[in-house]
Enzyme design. Structure first.
Site, PDB file in Angstrom:
ATOM      1  N   ARG A 162       0.835  -1.203   0.000  1.00 24.86           N
ATOM      2  CA  ARG A 162       0.000   0.000   0.000  1.00 24.86           C
ATOM      3  C   ARG A 162       0.868   1.251   0.000  1.00 24.86           C
ATOM      4  O   ARG A 162       0.497   2.284  -0.563  1.00 24.86           O
ATOM      5  CB  ARG A 162      -0.940  -0.008   1.211  1.00 24.86           C
ATOM      6  CG  ARG A 162      -1.744   1.275   1.355  1.00 24.86           C
ATOM      7  CD  ARG A 162      -2.943   1.119   2.274  1.00 24.86           C
ATOM      8  NE  ARG A 162      -2.633   0.458   3.525  1.00 24.86           N
ATOM      9  CZ  ARG A 162      -2.086   1.047   4.590  1.00 24.86           C
ATOM     10  NH1 ARG A 162      -1.755   2.332   4.542  1.00 24.86           N
ATOM     11  NH2 ARG A 162      -1.863   0.367   5.695  1.00 24.86           N
ATOM     12  N   TYR A 194     -14.180  17.047 -17.773  1.00 20.93           N
ATOM     13  CA  TYR A 194     -14.744  15.698 -17.710  1.00 20.93           C
ATOM     14  C   TYR A 194     -15.842  15.660 -16.648  1.00 20.93           C
ATOM     15  O   TYR A 194     -15.681  16.191 -15.542  1.00 20.93           O
ATOM     16  CB  TYR A 194     -13.638  14.697 -17.397  1.00 20.93           C
ATOM     17  CG  TYR A 194     -14.132  13.330 -16.983  1.00 20.93           C
ATOM     18  CD1 TYR A 194     -15.006  12.602 -17.782  1.00 20.93           C
ATOM     19  CD2 TYR A 194     -13.732  12.774 -15.766  1.00 20.93           C
ATOM     20  CE1 TYR A 194     -15.474  11.358 -17.388  1.00 20.93           C
ATOM     21  CE2 TYR A 194     -14.185  11.520 -15.370  1.00 20.93           C
ATOM     22  CZ  TYR A 194     -15.065  10.828 -16.188  1.00 20.93           C
ATOM     23  OH  TYR A 194     -15.530   9.604 -15.790  1.00 20.93           O
ATOM     24  N   ASP A 237      -4.834  18.867 -16.025  1.00 27.93           N
ATOM     25  CA  ASP A 237      -5.123  17.494 -16.440  1.00 27.93           C
ATOM     26  C   ASP A 237      -4.639  17.357 -17.882  1.00 27.93           C
ATOM     27  O   ASP A 237      -5.176  17.986 -18.795  1.00 27.93           O
ATOM     28  CB  ASP A 237      -6.629  17.226 -16.338  1.00 27.93           C
ATOM     29  CG  ASP A 237      -6.989  15.776 -16.633  1.00 27.93           C
ATOM     30  OD1 ASP A 237      -6.304  15.150 -17.475  1.00 27.93           O
ATOM     31  OD2 ASP A 237      -7.955  15.265 -16.049  1.00 27.93           O
ATOM     32  N   LYS A 279      -6.108   5.895 -20.004  1.00 30.95           N
ATOM     33  CA  LYS A 279      -6.272   6.352 -21.376  1.00 30.95           C
ATOM     34  C   LYS A 279      -4.988   6.119 -22.188  1.00 30.95           C
ATOM     35  O   LYS A 279      -4.555   4.988 -22.343  1.00 30.95           O
ATOM     36  CB  LYS A 279      -6.709   7.811 -21.378  1.00 30.95           C
ATOM     37  CG  LYS A 279      -7.857   8.128 -20.415  1.00 30.95           C
ATOM     38  CD  LYS A 279      -9.100   7.266 -20.612  1.00 30.95           C
ATOM     39  CE  LYS A 279     -10.322   7.774 -19.883  1.00 30.95           C
ATOM     40  NZ  LYS A 279     -10.284   7.724 -18.426  1.00 30.95           N
TER      41      LYS A 279
END
Length: 381
Positions: free
Chosen positions: A50, A102, A173, A198
């Site tokens: 983690r 988005y 972004d 993406k």
């Protein structure tokens, strides 16, 4: 080590300080939750996945190198990365965001961040003077360029001059262009975000997100966040992304070439009323893109003559897919108003020009003539 080599060579993930003991060409998947210690006081550099994992650390090093960042933090999704960046702020802080984003980002800001006391103002970054929106409690400016889905373009360097003069973080972004076509940190941004799902991973087979920065204090806060919250990228997904990024440059080149041909062709269709692609010379952001980017990407937004025409296209495509997401080898067509931007308030949709006639195309690496032929077929049905 940051090698002085081409972007294409950097994508291959050379020795960046993390060595596999067997010198595997494909970096291993360290599919383990925890790591043992030989004795008290001695550590291998990894304790618990983690917090850190060799496969994820290798990916973070590769991507930091591609984005010219001092550090990159890998998250379980792009939204997890954006959420972590939003947790840099405290109740009462104010953030200025672009009006065309988005839909998942808009939902996060409106339905989650506001609940915890973060204030937002919305502006058209491509045309408005952002300084008019700055308040005493403003801490950051957040944008996409080009935007999703209307492909607005913002001059990052110019905006960075304003944010630096006022002591604000500039968050960009960069998903639509990837590090191959645009490097916002080099233009003055403070934090760069990517949906690694993406273009970076590039095969529609994994989900991930990244936050990159050159500010040591910001990187430390993001690493504390991912360790504490636990929204880290898994070893296997890290490996899939490492595999995908090797072909980032060649995929981006091919997809952009296809997109340019398709955009020019769509302009000739009597059924298409508008084509929005920043690689077209008539696009308002064309000159800015030439100045701050090395390419125009492979996202096209276009508007057809009627809602019925849009539905006909979506119901009859065969060579490419009617699906959400973008950036993979396969071409996807998306209906923003019911898919990616379903969570955006109706008044903002209308203001941005997102209507029932609007379609978004993520162009893949298939044959351009095949894709054009498919569009012609469905437009004529």
């Amino acid at each position: 080590m940051k090698w002085d080599v081409s972007f294409e060579t950097k994508c291959q993930g050379m020795d960046l300080g993390i060595q596999d003991q067997y010198h595997a060409i494909s970096f291993p998947i360290y599919q383990t939750a925890t790591f043992s210690r030989s004795r008290l006081g001695e550590v291998s550099g990894f304790d618990y996945s983690r917090q850190t994992n060799p496969t994820r650390s290798q990916l973070e090093s590769v991507l930091a190198n591609l984005e010219n960042a001092n550090d990159a933090v890998a998250f379980s999704s792009g939204m997890a990365a954006i959420s972590a960046v939003m947790r840099l702020f405290a109740p009462g802080d104010h953030v200025i965001v672009d009006m065309d984003l988005y839909g998942g980002s808009v939902r996060l800001f409106d339905q989650v961040c506001r609940k915890y006391g973060i204030e937002f103002s919305t502006a058209d970054f491509s045309s408005e003077d952002i300084s008019a929106y700055i308040r005493e409690n403003t801490k950051a400016v957040y944008l996409e360029t080009p935007t999703n889905p209307m492909m607005h373009v913002t001059d990052i360097r110019k905006l960075a001059g304003l944010t630096k003069s006022r002591g604000l973080l500039l968050i960009v972004d960069n998903t639509f262009l990837s590090p191959y076509f645009q490097n916002p940190l080099d233009l003055g941004a403070d934090i760069v975000l990517h949906s690694g799902t993406k273009y970076i991973a590039g095969h529609h087979d994994t989900i991930g997100g990244f936050a990159m920065t050159n500010h040591k204090d910001v990187a430390e806060k993001l690493r504390l966040d991912v360790t504490t919250i636990g929204a880290c990228l898994s070893p296997f997904d890290s490996w899939l992304t490492l595999r995908g990024v090797r072909t980032l440059a060649v995929r981006m080149d091919r997809a952009e070439s296809n997109a340019m041909k398709i955009a020019e062709h769509l302009k000739t269709s009597p059924h298409v009323s508008k084509v929005i692609y920043p690689g077209l010379k008539e696009h308002p952001g064309y000159e800015i893109m030439k100045k701050q980017s090395r390419g125009f990407g492979s996202m096209i937004t276009f508007e057809v003559e009627s809602k019925e025409c849009a539905e006909k296209i979506l119901n009859n495509v065969e060579l490419f897919y009617f699906a959400e997401s973008l950036g993979g080898t396969e071409t996807l067509i998306t209906y923003p108003i019911t898919q990616t931007h379903a969570a955006v308030p109706e008044e903002l949709l209308e203001k941005n020009g997102i209507n029932e006639r609007l379609l978004r195309l993520s162009v893949g690496i298939e044959g351009a003539d095949d894709l054009i032929g498919e569009l012609d077929r469905v437009l004529k049905i």
